[in-house]
Design a protein around this motif. Structure first.
Motif, PDB file in Angstrom:
ATOM      1  N   ILE A 156       0.838  -1.209   0.000  1.00  0.00           N
ATOM      2  CA  ILE A 156       0.000   0.000   0.000  1.00  0.00           C
ATOM      3  C   ILE A 156       0.872   1.257   0.000  1.00  0.00           C
ATOM      4  O   ILE A 156       0.600   2.222  -0.719  1.00  0.00           O
ATOM      5  CB  ILE A 156      -0.984  -0.028   1.188  1.00  0.00           C
ATOM      6  CG1 ILE A 156      -2.053  -1.094   0.909  1.00  0.00           C
ATOM      7  CG2 ILE A 156      -1.626   1.337   1.408  1.00  0.00           C
ATOM      8  CD1 ILE A 156      -2.983  -1.382   2.032  1.00  0.00           C
TER       9      ILE A 156
ATOM     10  N   SER B 130      -2.640  12.483 -10.946  1.00  0.00           N
ATOM     11  CA  SER B 130      -2.053  12.272  -9.613  1.00  0.00           C
ATOM     12  C   SER B 130      -2.778  13.051  -8.524  1.00  0.00           C
ATOM     13  O   SER B 130      -3.034  12.531  -7.441  1.00  0.00           O
ATOM     14  CB  SER B 130      -0.588  12.704  -9.614  1.00  0.00           C
ATOM     15  OG  SER B 130       0.161  11.974 -10.551  1.00  0.00           O
TER      16      SER B 130
ATOM     17  N   ALA C 126      -6.760   0.658  -3.197  1.00  0.00           N
ATOM     18  CA  ALA C 126      -6.070   0.148  -2.005  1.00  0.00           C
ATOM     19  C   ALA C 126      -6.605   0.837  -0.749  1.00  0.00           C
ATOM     20  O   ALA C 126      -6.868   0.208   0.274  1.00  0.00           O
ATOM     21  CB  ALA C 126      -4.563   0.369  -2.134  1.00  0.00           C
TER      22      ALA C 126
ATOM     23  N   TYR D  27       2.048   2.118  -3.495  1.00  0.00           N
ATOM     24  CA  TYR D  27       1.090   2.828  -4.347  1.00  0.00           C
ATOM     25  C   TYR D  27       0.789   4.234  -3.830  1.00  0.00           C
ATOM     26  O   TYR D  27       0.498   5.145  -4.597  1.00  0.00           O
ATOM     27  CB  TYR D  27      -0.185   1.999  -4.538  1.00  0.00           C
ATOM     28  CG  TYR D  27       0.075   0.856  -5.488  1.00  0.00           C
ATOM     29  CD1 TYR D  27       0.058   1.068  -6.863  1.00  0.00           C
ATOM     30  CD2 TYR D  27       0.437  -0.405  -5.023  1.00  0.00           C
ATOM     31  CE1 TYR D  27       0.356   0.048  -7.747  1.00  0.00           C
ATOM     32  CE2 TYR D  27       0.738  -1.439  -5.896  1.00  0.00           C
ATOM     33  CZ  TYR D  27       0.696  -1.205  -7.261  1.00  0.00           C
ATOM     34  OH  TYR D  27       1.016  -2.210  -8.139  1.00  0.00           O
ATOM     35  N   GLU D  28       0.862   4.378  -2.494  1.00  0.00           N
ATOM     36  CA  GLU D  28       0.676   5.696  -1.886  1.00  0.00           C
ATOM     37  C   GLU D  28       1.641   6.719  -2.472  1.00  0.00           C
ATOM     38  O   GLU D  28       1.322   7.873  -2.669  1.00  0.00           O
ATOM     39  CB  GLU D  28       0.970   5.572  -0.388  1.00  0.00           C
ATOM     40  CG  GLU D  28      -0.062   6.146   0.514  1.00  0.00           C
ATOM     41  CD  GLU D  28       0.172   5.670   1.951  1.00  0.00           C
ATOM     42  OE1 GLU D  28       1.334   5.577   2.399  1.00  0.00           O
ATOM     43  OE2 GLU D  28      -0.842   5.381   2.616  1.00  0.00           O
TER      44      GLU D  28
ATOM     45  N   VAL E 102       0.716  18.880 -11.054  1.00  0.00           N
ATOM     46  CA  VAL E 102       1.919  19.413 -11.691  1.00  0.00           C
ATOM     47  C   VAL E 102       1.989  18.732 -13.063  1.00  0.00           C
ATOM     48  O   VAL E 102       1.080  18.001 -13.442  1.00  0.00           O
ATOM     49  CB  VAL E 102       3.184  19.144 -10.852  1.00  0.00           C
ATOM     50  CG1 VAL E 102       3.138  19.949  -9.568  1.00  0.00           C
ATOM     51  CG2 VAL E 102       3.348  17.664 -10.539  1.00  0.00           C
TER      52      VAL E 102
ATOM     53  N   LEU F  80       1.324   7.354 -14.470  1.00  0.00           N
ATOM     54  CA  LEU F  80       1.100   7.879 -13.119  1.00  0.00           C
ATOM     55  C   LEU F  80      -0.395   7.988 -12.836  1.00  0.00           C
ATOM     56  O   LEU F  80      -0.851   7.754 -11.715  1.00  0.00           O
ATOM     57  CB  LEU F  80       1.768   9.249 -12.954  1.00  0.00           C
ATOM     58  CG  LEU F  80       3.299   9.248 -12.947  1.00  0.00           C
ATOM     59  CD1 LEU F  80       3.831  10.671 -12.992  1.00  0.00           C
ATOM     60  CD2 LEU F  80       3.829   8.516 -11.723  1.00  0.00           C
TER      61      LEU F  80
ATOM     62  N   GLN G 133      -3.154   5.746 -10.034  1.00  0.00           N
ATOM     63  CA  GLN G 133      -4.075   6.321  -9.060  1.00  0.00           C
ATOM     64  C   GLN G 133      -5.278   5.410  -8.843  1.00  0.00           C
ATOM     65  O   GLN G 133      -5.876   5.391  -7.766  1.00  0.00           O
ATOM     66  CB  GLN G 133      -4.551   7.723  -9.505  1.00  0.00           C
ATOM     67  CG  GLN G 133      -3.417   8.712  -9.761  1.00  0.00           C
ATOM     68  CD  GLN G 133      -2.418   8.794  -8.629  1.00  0.00           C
ATOM     69  OE1 GLN G 133      -2.810   8.932  -7.466  1.00  0.00           O
ATOM     70  NE2 GLN G 133      -1.148   8.672  -8.938  1.00  0.00           N
TER      71      GLN G 133
ATOM     72  N   PRO H 255       4.219  16.263 -14.534  1.00  0.00           N
ATOM     73  CA  PRO H 255       5.396  15.406 -14.316  1.00  0.00           C
ATOM     74  C   PRO H 255       6.067  14.938 -15.604  1.00  0.00           C
ATOM     75  O   PRO H 255       7.253  14.644 -15.598  1.00  0.00           O
ATOM     76  CB  PRO H 255       4.829  14.214 -13.534  1.00  0.00           C
ATOM     77  CG  PRO H 255       3.365  14.213 -13.804  1.00  0.00           C
ATOM     78  CD  PRO H 255       2.985  15.639 -14.034  1.00  0.00           C
TER      79      PRO H 255
ATOM     80  N   MET I 250       2.960   6.770  -5.391  1.00  0.00           N
ATOM     81  CA  MET I 250       2.919   6.959  -6.845  1.00  0.00           C
ATOM     82  C   MET I 250       2.126   8.210  -7.221  1.00  0.00           C
ATOM     83  O   MET I 250       1.046   8.464  -6.708  1.00  0.00           O
ATOM     84  CB  MET I 250       2.330   5.727  -7.520  1.00  0.00           C
ATOM     85  CG  MET I 250       3.303   4.566  -7.512  1.00  0.00           C
ATOM     86  SD  MET I 250       2.657   3.158  -8.405  1.00  0.00           S
ATOM     87  CE  MET I 250       3.825   1.889  -7.889  1.00  0.00           C
ATOM     88  N   GLY I 251       2.701   8.955  -8.149  1.00  0.00           N
ATOM     89  CA  GLY I 251       2.066  10.195  -8.584  1.00  0.00           C
ATOM     90  C   GLY I 251       2.888  11.393  -8.160  1.00  0.00           C
ATOM     91  O   GLY I 251       3.744  11.293  -7.279  1.00  0.00           O
ATOM     92  N   GLN I 252       2.657  12.491  -8.828  1.00  0.00           N
ATOM     93  CA  GLN I 252       3.346  13.742  -8.482  1.00  0.00           C
ATOM     94  C   GLN I 252       2.327  14.858  -8.434  1.00  0.00           C
ATOM     95  O   GLN I 252       1.493  14.981  -9.315  1.00  0.00           O
ATOM     96  CB  GLN I 252       4.408  14.060  -9.528  1.00  0.00           C
ATOM     97  CG  GLN I 252       5.631  13.176  -9.429  1.00  0.00           C
ATOM     98  CD  GLN I 252       6.663  13.523 -10.485  1.00  0.00           C
ATOM     99  OE1 GLN I 252       6.921  14.683 -10.769  1.00  0.00           O
ATOM    100  NE2 GLN I 252       7.226  12.509 -11.108  1.00  0.00           N
TER     101      GLN I 252
ATOM    102  N   LYS J 250      -4.125   3.074  -6.319  1.00  0.00           N
ATOM    103  CA  LYS J 250      -3.970   3.752  -5.029  1.00  0.00           C
ATOM    104  C   LYS J 250      -5.317   3.930  -4.324  1.00  0.00           C
ATOM    105  O   LYS J 250      -5.475   3.556  -3.167  1.00  0.00           O
ATOM    106  CB  LYS J 250      -3.310   5.116  -5.256  1.00  0.00           C
ATOM    107  CG  LYS J 250      -2.915   5.811  -3.967  1.00  0.00           C
ATOM    108  CD  LYS J 250      -2.778   7.311  -4.159  1.00  0.00           C
ATOM    109  CE  LYS J 250      -1.427   7.686  -4.727  1.00  0.00           C
ATOM    110  NZ  LYS J 250      -1.278   9.162  -4.846  1.00  0.00           N
TER     111      LYS J 250
END
Ligand SMILES: [Zn+2]
Lengths: 318, 289
Positions: A307, B137, B183, A310-311, B81, B173, B177, B83, A313-315, B180
């Motif tokens: 977890i 994201s 989860a 995956y937390e 942003v 990315l 999500q 990325p 991941m991303g910007q 994410k």
């Protein structure tokens, strides 16, 4: 030598043909040209190695779709000592675009799920060109449930141009089937290793692609949509796929930079299909090494780490 | 009323549309012109045919939440942003700037804590006007944090979806999500939290294939387009026309993927009933909205 040559491979192929011709004529004339041939072959090898290391993203996409490329079952047959396929989702059908089963790799028992493309028209129709219907995702889910129950690690082979966009697929809940798998895989209490062996297109790939590690073969791609799909929307021209592949950064090295891919596995010069045995050896070694990192982790730690993965991941900015 | 609208329709047809847009809107479903004020009073539902107009996320907050209860926005400053330094026909950064100007929002979703008839709730509302409500994201992170907030405070969670799917401009990315938020929903579910997913027009692609389909209860507005693949792609693939009503809320209800179709005017009461049914307690007096 591969039978099917991609356009951009043609210059190298011509060199290959020339060397063959020199060999033939030397043989016919009974001349010893082994030195010249050796040096030509050396040059070709270096040129080829250099060429294939520096493929563009769009070229890698084409390599990922090469019709002679090894598919999930090819790997399974090469890397496992026992394989017992499991069929059906227990609700509707056996989706042949997805294979699932029980396998032994060296002494390690594993559960394998994977998307399966077909070779040739007939098999491709049966395999639906590797595009799963909801039943495929639900079959994978059922078999992962079995893995969780018996504490067996899961290996997932990703190779799909996307989840099937059809009337029946929508009627039977394509979105629900994928969503359910994302949720299940995010907290499955056994190790999950995901390996991209060809195409990783969109939610159709991710629906079997959540795990503790993501490995990618060198000539593969993974993104939110296919380059053609995004080109037709963002450029209003599917012919701009090459630009879209660059813009979305779909190559394995891009995914490493994004923090999504953990490891890129090298392919033989010219691609996985040039030497499927060598490629399978690389895949097997990497899977065993990765399994060794994960199998002794207590389930709750494993899930927590997944977890967290995956937390991150991303910007974004705040 | 009907004669009144019809007579106005004739007048409007001779006028420039842009002039009249502020006062009147044409219903895309039945073609009737509706007085804007009347539409507003009817929660932007066509009085003639019940077509649910697309509305922005702030309007949903007004419709659902208690007016006299405290509403706090979560992670208001969390924004996208660029990325990948993405550019197709348009630069992604320009698209973000344009979307912010057009909508006055920071992102394609607003996440808040507030109350519904006195029941505390975490509410997330997506906004289709912001780059098609797409999930990049920032949207994924805002949803994930909102889910965590609900879990930590033992609040029920509702997400109102309106989205074309994952945001292409952030490549893989965006795709991640989906994993994410799913989860986070898994953790929330294990902790016993109630998640009501509300599907509005349109909910498609990666958003449908993640949180939107993971509700303990799934509600949909009448007529909302809900699906995974786009109609155009399906048509291209199978080479035939799609059946009438395909991928509409009623179709999903029939196929077993939606619990209830709820008229917009009843959404607040429905949500409140569900929260109450599952044993959550009021912390404020019943609000008279
Ligand atoms: Zn109407």
């Amino acid at each position: 030598m591969a039978k099917y040559i991609l356009d951009f491979e043609k210059p190298l192929r011509e060199l290959e043909v020339q060397i063959e011709a020199v060999k033939m004529s030397a043989l016919e004339k009974g001349m010893d040209m082994s030195k010249e041939i050796g040096s030509l072959e050396n040059k070709l090898e270096k040129a080829a190695a250099d060429f294939y290391k520096n493929l563009s993203r769009w070229q890698r996409v084409q390599m990922a779709r090469h019709p002679e490329r090894p598919y999930t079952l090819d790997y399974i047959h090469k890397i496992t000592s026992s394989w017992f396929e499991l069929h059906g989702d227990r609700h509707y059908a056996d989706d042949q675009a997805v294979v699932t089963g029980l396998a032994t790799m060296d002494d390690q028992r594993v559960v394998i799920i994977g998307q399966q493309k077909g070779r040739g028209t007939r098999e491709n129709l049966r395999r639906n060109f590797g595009m799963p219907n909801p039943e495929g995702y639900r079959k994978a889910s059922r078999v992962m449930g079995l893995a969780a129950k018996f504490g067996l690690p899961v290996i997932s082979f990703i190779d799909t141009p996307g989840a099937y966009p059809g009337i029946g697929a929508e009627e039977r809940g394509q979105a629900e089937a994928i969503a359910r798998n994302l949720m299940m895989m995010s907290t499955l209490p056994v190790p999950i290793i995901v390996i991209v062996i060809g195409e990783g297109a969109s939610g159709g790939a991710l629906g079997m692609g959540v795990g503790d590690r993501l490995l990618m073969l060198e000539n593969t791609w993974f993104s939110v949509i296919s380059p053609e799909g995004s080109a037709s929307i963002l450029y209003r021209d599917a012919g701009m796929a090459r630009d879209a592949a660059d813009a979305m950064r779909v190559a394995p090295s891009d995914l490493v930079e994004m923090g999504i891919c953990d490891r890129i596995l090298p392919e033989p010069t010219g691609g996985a299909h040039r030497d499927a045995d060598v490629t399978a050896g690389t895949v097997k070694a990497a899977l065993l090494e990765t399994l060794a990192e994960l199998v002794d982790m207590p389930p709750d730690e494993l899930v927590e780490a997944r977890i967290k993965r995956y937390e991150q991941m991303g910007q974004w900015a705040e | 009323m009907a004669w009144f609208r019809r007579s106005k329709k004739k007048i409007l047809s001779t006028e420039r549309r842009s002039v009249s847009e502020d006062l009147w809107r044409k219903c895309p479903s039945c073609g009737e012109y509706v007085y804007n004020q009347e539409l507003q009073n009817a929660q932007f539902v066509c009085p003639t045919c019940s077509h649910h107009f697309r509305i922005d996320c702030r309007k949903y907050l007004e419709l659902i939440l208690d007016k006299n209860g405290a509403t706090t926005e979560l992670n208001a400053s969390l924004v996208s942003v660029d990325p990948l330094d993405f550019k197709a026909l348009k630069k992604y950064t320009d698209q973000i700037t344009a979307a912010k100007e057009k909508t006055g929002l920071g992102e394609a979703i607003i996440t808040v804590t507030g109350s519904v008839e006195g029941y505390p709730i975490v509410l997330c509302v997506m906004d289709f006007a912001f780059i098609g409500g797409s999930m990049g994201s920032a949207v994924g992170e805002k949803i994930s944090r909102a889910i965590d907030h609900a879990r930590e405070h033992h609040f029920p969670l509702a997400i109102i979806s309106a989205s074309g799917g994952a945001r292409m401009q952030e490549g893989a990315l965006s795709l991640m999500q989906m994993a994410k938020s799913s989860a986070k929903l898994s953790l929330f579910s294990s902790a016993g939290g109630l998640f009501v997913s509300i599907l509005t027009d349109p909910t498609t692609g990666g958003v449908t294939a993640s949180h939107a389909m993971l509700g303990d209860i799934i509600l949909a507005e009448p007529g909302a387009l809900i699906g995974f693949a786009g109609a155009r792609v399906i048509k291209q693939t199978i080479g035939q026309d799609l059946p009438e009503g395909f991928q509409r809320a009623e179709f999903l209800l029939e196929k077993g993927f939606v619990d209830h179709i709820v008229h917009r005017k009843d959404m607040r009461a429905t949500l409140s009933h569900l929260i109450s049914f599952f044993g959550y307690e009021r912390t404020a007096d019943t609000d008279q909205q």
